[in-house]
Every structure is written in C-alpha cells, then in structure tokens.
Design a protein around this motif. Sequence first.
Motif, PDB file in Angstrom:
ATOM      1  N   ILE A 317     -11.111  16.476 -33.161  1.00  0.00           N
ATOM      2  CA  ILE A 317      -9.320  16.184 -33.235  1.00  0.00           C
ATOM      3  C   ILE A 317      -8.683  16.967 -34.249  1.00  0.00           C
ATOM      4  N   SER A 318      -8.960  17.123 -35.618  1.00  0.00           N
ATOM      5  CA  SER A 318      -8.697  17.884 -36.575  1.00  0.00           C
ATOM      6  C   SER A 318      -8.316  18.798 -36.359  1.00  0.00           C
ATOM      7  N   HIS A 319      -9.406  19.835 -35.466  1.00  0.00           N
ATOM      8  CA  HIS A 319     -10.056  21.041 -35.414  1.00  0.00           C
ATOM      9  C   HIS A 319      -8.547  21.160 -34.366  1.00  0.00           C
ATOM     10  N   MET A 320      -8.927  20.497 -33.026  1.00  0.00           N
ATOM     11  CA  MET A 320      -7.916  20.830 -32.048  1.00  0.00           C
ATOM     12  C   MET A 320      -6.939  20.427 -31.628  1.00  0.00           C
ATOM     13  N   GLY A 321      -6.443  19.106 -32.509  1.00  0.00           N
ATOM     14  CA  GLY A 321      -5.175  18.726 -32.395  1.00  0.00           C
ATOM     15  C   GLY A 321      -3.376  19.058 -32.711  1.00  0.00           C
ATOM     16  N   SER A 322      -2.775  18.809 -32.374  1.00  0.00           N
ATOM     17  CA  SER A 322      -1.373  19.902 -32.398  1.00  0.00           C
ATOM     18  C   SER A 322      -0.683  18.742 -33.394  1.00  0.00           C
ATOM     19  N   PHE A 323      -0.465  17.459 -33.247  1.00  0.00           N
ATOM     20  CA  PHE A 323       0.282  16.575 -33.352  1.00  0.00           C
ATOM     21  C   PHE A 323      -0.151  15.201 -35.052  1.00  0.00           C
ATOM     22  N   ASN A 324      -1.600  15.538 -34.880  1.00  0.00           N
ATOM     23  CA  ASN A 324      -2.144  14.901 -35.929  1.00  0.00           C
ATOM     24  C   ASN A 324      -2.519  15.914 -36.927  1.00  0.00           C
ATOM     25  N   TYR A 325      -2.577  15.145 -38.150  1.00  0.00           N
ATOM     26  CA  TYR A 325      -3.104  15.740 -39.781  1.00  0.00           C
ATOM     27  C   TYR A 325      -4.352  16.414 -39.037  1.00  0.00           C
ATOM     28  N   GLY A 326      -4.407  17.289 -40.230  1.00  0.00           N
ATOM     29  CA  GLY A 326      -5.784  17.837 -40.041  1.00  0.00           C
ATOM     30  C   GLY A 326      -5.750  18.879 -40.032  1.00  0.00           C
ATOM     31  N   TYR A 327      -7.229  19.880 -40.083  1.00  0.00           N
ATOM     32  CA  TYR A 327      -7.012  21.481 -39.954  1.00  0.00           C
ATOM     33  C   TYR A 327      -6.307  22.114 -39.176  1.00  0.00           C
ATOM     34  N   CYS A 328      -5.915  21.652 -37.854  1.00  0.00           N
ATOM     35  CA  CYS A 328      -4.736  21.994 -36.781  1.00  0.00           C
ATOM     36  C   CYS A 328      -3.743  22.483 -37.396  1.00  0.00           C
ATOM     37  N   TRP A 329      -3.395  21.925 -38.232  1.00  0.00           N
ATOM     38  CA  TRP A 329      -1.576  22.383 -39.043  1.00  0.00           C
ATOM     39  C   TRP A 329      -2.005  23.492 -39.825  1.00  0.00           C
ATOM     40  N   TYR A 330      -2.906  24.119 -40.245  1.00  0.00           N
ATOM     41  CA  TYR A 330      -2.945  24.943 -41.639  1.00  0.00           C
ATOM     42  C   TYR A 330      -3.743  26.068 -40.528  1.00  0.00           C
ATOM     43  N   SER A 331      -4.768  26.083 -39.599  1.00  0.00           N
ATOM     44  CA  SER A 331      -4.958  26.989 -38.814  1.00  0.00           C
ATOM     45  C   SER A 331      -4.879  27.618 -38.284  1.00  0.00           C
ATOM     46  N   THR A 381       1.286  26.700 -27.714  1.00  0.00           N
ATOM     47  CA  THR A 381      -0.069  25.903 -28.396  1.00  0.00           C
ATOM     48  C   THR A 381      -0.394  24.931 -27.391  1.00  0.00           C
ATOM     49  N   GLN A 382      -1.402  24.420 -27.506  1.00  0.00           N
ATOM     50  CA  GLN A 382      -1.553  23.235 -26.618  1.00  0.00           C
ATOM     51  C   GLN A 382      -0.453  21.707 -27.208  1.00  0.00           C
ATOM     52  N   VAL A 383      -0.945  20.949 -26.400  1.00  0.00           N
ATOM     53  CA  VAL A 383      -0.070  20.215 -25.931  1.00  0.00           C
ATOM     54  C   VAL A 383      -0.833  18.591 -25.598  1.00  0.00           C
ATOM     55  N   LYS A 384      -1.870  19.378 -24.665  1.00  0.00           N
ATOM     56  CA  LYS A 384      -2.374  18.662 -23.965  1.00  0.00           C
ATOM     57  C   LYS A 384      -3.153  17.762 -24.518  1.00  0.00           C
ATOM     58  N   PHE A 385      -3.832  17.519 -26.234  1.00  0.00           N
ATOM     59  CA  PHE A 385      -4.832  16.041 -26.557  1.00  0.00           C
ATOM     60  C   PHE A 385      -3.164  15.547 -27.393  1.00  0.00           C
ATOM     61  N   ALA A 386      -3.487  14.111 -27.189  1.00  0.00           N
ATOM     62  CA  ALA A 386      -2.428  13.354 -27.626  1.00  0.00           C
ATOM     63  C   ALA A 386      -2.898  12.933 -29.164  1.00  0.00           C
ATOM     64  N   PRO A 387      -1.833  13.000 -30.130  1.00  0.00           N
ATOM     65  CA  PRO A 387      -2.247  12.185 -30.982  1.00  0.00           C
ATOM     66  C   PRO A 387      -3.457  11.021 -31.073  1.00  0.00           C
ATOM     67  N   TYR A 388      -3.513  10.198 -31.931  1.00  0.00           N
ATOM     68  CA  TYR A 388      -4.136   8.787 -31.547  1.00  0.00           C
ATOM     69  C   TYR A 388      -2.993   8.077 -31.170  1.00  0.00           C
ATOM     70  N   ASN A 397      -7.940   9.742 -37.031  1.00  0.00           N
ATOM     71  CA  ASN A 397      -8.406  10.987 -35.850  1.00  0.00           C
ATOM     72  C   ASN A 397      -9.309  10.360 -35.804  1.00  0.00           C
ATOM     73  N   ALA A 398      -8.653   9.202 -34.126  1.00  0.00           N
ATOM     74  CA  ALA A 398     -10.001   8.412 -33.722  1.00  0.00           C
ATOM     75  C   ALA A 398     -10.190   8.495 -32.131  1.00  0.00           C
ATOM     76  N   ASN A 399      -9.438   9.605 -31.635  1.00  0.00           N
ATOM     77  CA  ASN A 399      -9.559  10.132 -30.450  1.00  0.00           C
ATOM     78  C   ASN A 399     -10.989  10.333 -29.494  1.00  0.00           C
ATOM     79  N   ASP A 400     -10.718   9.887 -28.780  1.00  0.00           N
ATOM     80  CA  ASP A 400     -12.346  10.185 -28.061  1.00  0.00           C
ATOM     81  C   ASP A 400     -12.627  11.516 -27.150  1.00  0.00           C
ATOM     82  N   ILE A 401     -13.456  11.732 -27.016  1.00  0.00           N
ATOM     83  CA  ILE A 401     -13.352  13.102 -26.847  1.00  0.00           C
ATOM     84  C   ILE A 401     -14.013  12.921 -25.729  1.00  0.00           C
TER      85      ILE A 401
END
Length: 530
Positions: A317-331, A381-388, A397-401
């Motif tokens: 989710i770091s790579h895939m998320g939009s709302f959570n902290y991770g690479y998504c914020w910078y990529s 941009t996706q908002v499909k995947f909720a943050p944890y 970032n403990a989202n299940d997959i």
Amino acid sequence: MKNKYIYALLVPVLLTFFGCEDLDTAPLGEDITTEQKAEVVENDPSKAAAGVNGIFAQFSQYAPNEDALGRVNHFDIGYGSVMMFSDANGCDVVQEDNGYNWMSGSLEYSDRDYTSRETQIIWNDMYAIISNSNNVIGSIDPATEEPVTQFYLGQGLAARAFSYWVLAQLYQFNYVGHESALCVPIITAENAIETSLAGGAPRATVEEVYTLMLSDLNTAITLLKSAEEGGSVRSDKRYVSLAVAYGLRARVNLTMHKYAEAAADATSAIAASDATPASIDEVSDPYFSNIEDSNWMWGVFVAETDDVVASGIINWISHMGSFNYGYCWYSGGRQINKALYNSISSTDIRKGWWTDENSYSANLTDIENAFMVDYQYRPYTQVKFAPYKGEIETSTNANDIPLMRIEEMYLIKAEAEAMSGADGISTLVDFVTTYRDASYSFAGDVQEEVFRQRRIELWGEGMNWFDIMRLNKGIDRRGGGYPNATMIFNIPAGSDILLWRVPEAEIQANPVISNGDNNPAAVAPSPVSE
C-alpha cells in the motif's frame, strides 16, 4: 558464488519440512522416506500446520530476495511485487516514471532483461511458494482420510496450482495455440530428488504445466470438500477454502478457454462461499483494505507487527495507496487509464474510485477531496483503496492485499456462460445493476464487455495482465494519460517483449536449461505519439 535458483529452492522439499531437530539429521542419501514423514504428520498435525503457514507467509515478506540481489529493494515484498510489476506492464495502472517510483523498469519493459531485479524477484518468489507447497504435499499421505490433514494437503496443492497459473502467463502466451510451447520447469515433491541429481529441471510445455494445475486443483477440491464435511475449515481468509479452490479452477479453465467448465466452477465457487459482493453503499467510500470484508474470498493478511509494516514504506500500500504515508505521496500515486475512466457511466458508483479531470471524486468527503488537492495528485488518481482503518495520513501501512473477490466469480460466470452458448448477458447485467450501477444495460460482445468490467472492477489488484495474455491482447497506452511521453507504447499482441525471460542466474545454475531454451531477447518498445 552463483545463486542456485531452482536447485537451492526446491531440493529442500525433502530436507527441511520439519526442521533438523525433528527429522532431517541424515545426509540426503539417508533421508527418511515420505511415508515416515506422513506418519509423523498424522501423529502431530501441528507440523503440517507450520508448513502451511510457511506457504502463505511467502505472499508478504520484507525483502525476501536481499541475499540474491545483494541489497534491500523497496519493491521486494512477496507476491505484491508480482502484482505491481504486471500492472505496470499493462496500460490501466498509469503512473509517472520518476525517482520515487520503483516500477519504472516495468513501465518501460527493461524488466525483461534476464539480469533485471524484477525477473529474479518473480522467479524466486513464485518458486519459493512452490517449494513450500511441495514441502507440505510431500509430507502428507495422499490417501489420508483425516480431515485436518486433508485440509493441509489441499492447501499445498491449491497454492502450487496458483503459483504455476501465475508463472504460465508470464513466461508464455495464451494456452490455446501454444500448448507445445516451452513454459516453466515443473517441480513436485515426487521429482525433487531427480531434479536435485540433475541440478535442475527443464522447461515443461504449456500443456504439461496446465495438466499439473488441473490435477492439483481437482485433488484439492476433493480433499477440501471432505475436510469441510469432517469439520476442518480454515481459521481465516489467508488460507484456501473449498470456494477458493473452485475459484482457482475457474481461473485456470477460463485461461484455457474451457468455458463451460469455467462457468460451472464459478457457479460452484459462489455457492460454496459465504462471501457476498460489496454493495453500492459499501463501495461508495474508499474500501478494499480489510481481508474480513464480506466480498473477500482470499487475501494476504498483513499484521501491524509484520516487518513490511514496521519498514514504513516497503509494503504494497506504500506504493499503491493515495491516502497513506509512503512512496505514493512522492511518486505521484496511481491513476486509471483516462480512456477507460471515460468509458465508465456517470451512474456507476465505481466512477468515484478515481478522481475526475478536476481531481474531484463524488465518493469522497470534503476533507478527503481537499487532501487529494493538497498532495497535488493528478486527475484520475485512485481513491479505491482505503488507508488502514480509514485513517488519512496514517503511517501504519497494514492493509491486507486482495487475492480473490467474489465479484470476480460473477464476471467469470458471465463471460464463460456467453462463450459456451448460455445467457451470459443476464448474469452480467444482474451483477452490475445490483452491485455497481442500477442504470446499467448492455447489448453486444459479452467477452469484450466483461474484459472492460474486469479492468474497472479489479483495477490495481494484479489481475489485468492475465486477461491480456489469455485474450491475446496488445498493450496500447495511447490516450491513456501517461505523464511521460517515453512510456506511451502500442505493443502488438504476440510480441516477444510481452514474455518474461528465465533469469540468467537460473540459466547458469541449471544445466538442463540453456540460453537457447530461454524466451527471445526482445528490443524494448519504442514510444509512439499520444
């Protein structure tokens, strides 16, 4: 020292299942028999439980290929890596090629070099699952009538079939017409010693690999049905249930274009499952983060204490998320193909799974919409995947997959019914109108419409590549909204660049696979105009 890929991963099937303190203190030539191990499992099923847990632990790991690659790579996270690589290869998960996006190699197809990190990760990860599956399979009497051990054996067989299904569609084209083409090596508990003595295994044909998949799944279904009747059921959704096994066989039959069989299996999966499609109301907010949600059949369970979570950013989710902290914020996050987005009706609740051309989604609260603007995400941009736990800006970032959702079974059923002469349109329309768009109607090519529906419904879940390969599609990114002109490709179906290559390290270590046995080295695609 060379990495002995298949040799190192798969010889341990007869060496390490119970650990040296339990059984394996003798050299290979003096190892105890499979029958003796099976007897131990019958007497103490907890040993098999440890092996099964080892299978599913492979799906989410922190840098499992650190030793092979010589460093920690931030996209090396288990099966989630395979999902992200294949989605980046396609044309629906749009993303920017920049210094914060670890998927750049898959965006540009440099991952097809047989020395690439990506090709080593995929090969190692999928064969690690196969190895652990073989450990379980090889330790249980196939004639067992004890429900608990039937359940464990079913897990090993189903997981092995899943791994080969993934590999088959990465290393060769669609089943029909390529039955005799080289696919991937077959390793089983039965041939592990033979393989170790030969130093490796040759590439089997596509037909041989699919024959093994179906045999594994047929047996798994029989075992899991008996186990469930005997009261042995899974404790949570990280394990394979009878319904999931039917779902896996539905996928395999669909891939083989055995449509009547795929329709029957999807129907059986729906009937055997306690999962129900998520309602329009449920998916009108960011969702798809919790394995306990009613529409999940099978998934990767991620705990807050897992290493991938403790790492902060080395997780899916770091790579895939939009709302959570991770690479998504910078990529720059992940966007949907603009043309695909525009094909979604305004009455379809899924339109709000992504922001529109003005970076707004009707599915979001004012606070959530403001967040998307503040973090300067691009349109679509996706908002499909909720943050944890639904917490915006969370660093946990403990989202299940998701690995399988019940919605997929309805889409398989619709396509397979239509392709086998039944009324797939009614199945499709009933599903979409009930769960996604009350105003939906359709008349036309059901297979193409289901393909579009799958692109929307399963977006970002690592499934699209398998549809591209089984339907013999090309990769056309024109009009998709890719931010880098260098990433806009129009790759024809059947192009060699679509196939992954056996890693160089495997070629060097495996004397029965030569350079001539590998898939062709293909020139990277050339960009085209938008």
